[in-house]
Scaffold this motif. Structure first.
Motif, PDB file in Angstrom:
ATOM      1  N   SER A  88      -6.231   3.536  -2.013  1.00  0.00           N
ATOM      2  CA  SER A  88      -5.746   2.160  -1.839  1.00  0.00           C
ATOM      3  C   SER A  88      -4.253   2.081  -2.130  1.00  0.00           C
ATOM      4  CB  SER A  88      -6.498   1.222  -2.780  1.00  0.00           C
ATOM      5  OG  SER A  88      -7.870   1.243  -2.471  1.00  0.00           O
ATOM      6  N   ASN A  89      -3.613   1.041  -1.626  1.00  0.00           N
ATOM      7  CA  ASN A  89      -2.196   0.753  -1.873  1.00  0.00           C
ATOM      8  C   ASN A  89      -1.272   1.916  -1.532  1.00  0.00           C
ATOM      9  OD1 ASN A  89      -2.847  -1.843  -2.874  1.00  0.00           O
ATOM     10  ND2 ASN A  89      -3.425  -0.913  -4.814  1.00  0.00           N
ATOM     11  N   SER A  90      -1.595   2.656  -0.492  1.00  0.00           N
ATOM     12  CA  SER A  90      -0.758   3.772  -0.059  1.00  0.00           C
ATOM     13  C   SER A  90       0.433   3.264   0.735  1.00  0.00           C
ATOM     14  CB  SER A  90      -1.570   4.727   0.824  1.00  0.00           C
ATOM     15  OG  SER A  90      -2.684   5.208   0.114  1.00  0.00           O
ATOM     16  N   LEU A  91       1.508   4.045   0.766  1.00  0.00           N
ATOM     17  CA  LEU A  91       2.692   3.721   1.546  1.00  0.00           C
ATOM     18  C   LEU A  91       3.032   4.907   2.429  1.00  0.00           C
ATOM     19  CD1 LEU A  91       4.915   2.145  -1.240  1.00  0.00           C
ATOM     20  CD2 LEU A  91       3.613   0.938   0.511  1.00  0.00           C
ATOM     21  N   ARG A  92       3.462   4.636   3.657  1.00  0.00           N
ATOM     22  CA  ARG A  92       3.897   5.697   4.561  1.00  0.00           C
ATOM     23  C   ARG A  92       5.362   5.986   4.278  1.00  0.00           C
ATOM     24  NH1 ARG A  92       1.753   6.961  10.005  1.00  0.00           N
ATOM     25  NH2 ARG A  92       0.487   5.131   9.641  1.00  0.00           N
TER      26      ARG A  92
END
Length: 108
Positions: A88-92
């Motif tokens: 969850s709450n990942s960023l590219r």
């Protein structure tokens, strides 16, 4: 609404899900499904375990071999999907952001 109206082709975004398949060969293909993301979320893990997926379009039927798919992107996001292997709450991170690491001074 008239039968040939363009408005018939544009669908309510809340009731559609956009799925992009990225293939081993480097190609990508996007489909819009007439189901809400919440409904798609309930099926996605089961679908990815199928050897073939079938998409009926207005003018053709497309079969996708899931063994040749290396990445699937879904819009809108389905954050309710949880469990082992789900982050969850990942960023590219873009290529430019990666290249800038260590090259720019930081005030820490």
């Amino acid at each position: 609404m008239r039968a040939g109206s363009f408005a018939k082709l544009t669908q309510d975004k809340e009731n559609t899900t956009q799925v992009t398949f990225h293939y081993v060969e480097g190609q990508a293909e996007t489909f819009t499904l007439p189901i809400p993301a919440q409904e798609f979320q309930e099926e996605v893990l089961h679908l990815l375990n199928q050897p073939w997926l079938t998409f009926h379009l207005a003018d053709q039927t497309v079969f996708i071999c899931t063994a040749r798919v290396v990445k699937v992107e879904v819009k809108p996001a389905i954050p309710e999907l949880q469990g082992q292997g789900i982050f969850s709450n990942s960023l590219r991170v873009s290529t430019m952001q990666r290249a800038a690491v260590g090259r720019l001074p930081t005030n820490s």
